[in-house]
Design a protein around this motif. Structure first.
Motif, mmCIF file in Angstrom:
data_model
loop_
_atom_site.group_PDB
_atom_site.id
_atom_site.type_symbol
_atom_site.label_atom_id
_atom_site.label_comp_id
_atom_site.label_asym_id
_atom_site.label_seq_id
_atom_site.Cartn_x
_atom_site.Cartn_y
_atom_site.Cartn_z
ATOM 1 N N HIS A 35 -5.217 1.861 -0.107
ATOM 2 C CA HIS A 35 -5.920 0.833 0.668
ATOM 3 C C HIS A 35 -7.063 0.240 -0.162
ATOM 4 C CE1 HIS A 35 -6.757 -1.213 4.392
ATOM 5 N NE2 HIS A 35 -8.020 -0.815 4.373
ATOM 6 N N GLU A 47 0.827 -1.204 0.000
ATOM 7 C CA GLU A 47 0.000 0.000 0.000
ATOM 8 C C GLU A 47 0.867 1.261 0.000
ATOM 9 O OE1 GLU A 47 -3.078 -0.179 2.978
ATOM 10 O OE2 GLU A 47 -3.867 -2.070 2.160
ATOM 11 N N GLY A 74 -2.890 12.053 2.197
ATOM 12 C CA GLY A 74 -3.965 11.308 2.861
ATOM 13 C C GLY A 74 -4.835 10.558 1.871
ATOM 14 N N ASP A 75 -5.185 11.235 0.758
ATOM 15 C CA ASP A 75 -5.992 10.572 -0.263
ATOM 16 C C ASP A 75 -5.225 9.415 -0.907
ATOM 17 O OD1 ASP A 75 -8.104 12.266 0.206
ATOM 18 O OD2 ASP A 75 -7.787 13.497 -1.590
ATOM 19 N N THR A 119 -5.472 6.423 1.351
ATOM 20 C CA THR A 119 -6.816 5.836 1.299
ATOM 21 C C THR A 119 -7.035 5.115 -0.024
ATOM 22 O OG1 THR A 119 -7.690 7.550 2.768
ATOM 23 C CG2 THR A 119 -9.287 6.353 1.428
#
Length: 200
Positions: A163, A140, A156-157, A160
């Motif tokens: 993931h 990831e 942050g994006d 995410t």
């Protein structure tokens, strides 16, 4: 060198040699017959150890499979990272990371699916399960790094999205409806899904 340090060294060498024999035996038998068709007794016999000794190294066949496969998945991830370095586009870089992992998983499909099941549902405190989950986290991280090439994707994006890509990859490799698909077909399935996630 003292007698005590020599015996510790010898003991550690013997443990390592047994572990190597166990990994070699399990790897060969799993590749030839599939994890579900191999008994721990067969692995112990091939490794020339007792089953009690085998259980000191791995308590279940699932742990044995993790022991065998973790190194292969780690190598696949390293290959994917290296491949991604040479690919300019974001989607293509993500798929460069994913492809060797899919190839590793599809080498023996039933073993690959069992590995994924063990990784997800196993005890995360058990060292081999923990190592498998660490490979997922590293995967990831690599995918997030590829996604951050697009300046519109924040850190942050990217984490995410990575993931989500990991979940897409997992489901594409594990789902029963994809058993008959080739590596290329699985990768294309992942490509279609990931493409929808990326900023336009």
């Amino acid at each position: 060198m003292s007698v005590a340090s020599q015996s510790v060294g010898r003991r550690e060498r013997n443990k390592r040699a047994k572990l190597d024999r166990i990994v070699a035996a399990a790897s060969e038998l799993f590749a030839e017959h599939g994890v579900d068709e191999v008994t721990t007794q067969q692995i112990a016999d091939k490794a020339d150890i007792g089953t009690g000794t085998l259980f000191l190294y791995a308590k279940t066949k699932g742990e044995l499979l993790l022991l065998v496969q973790n190194a292969k998945y780690a190598e696949a991830l390293e290959q994917g990272r290296a491949d991604a370095e040479t690919v300019p586009g974001v989607l293509d870089a993500v798929l460069a990371i994913v492809r060797p992992i899919v190839e590793c998983n599809r080498t023996q499909i039933d073993n690959g699916r069992t590995y994924l099941r063990e990784m997800v549902f196993g005890d995360p405190e058990e060292p081999r399960h923990s190592a498998a989950l660490a490979i997922v986290a590293q995967t990831e991280e690599a995918i997030a790094a590829a996604l951050r090439r697009d300046e519109r994707v924040t850190e942050g994006d990217a984490a995410t999205l990575a993931h989500i890509v990991s979940a897409v990859m997992f489901l594409s490799m594990a789902t029963s409806v994809n058993i008959a698909l080739s590596v290329e077909e699985v990768v294309q399935d992942i490509r279609r899904q990931v493409d929808v996630l990326l900023p336009r």
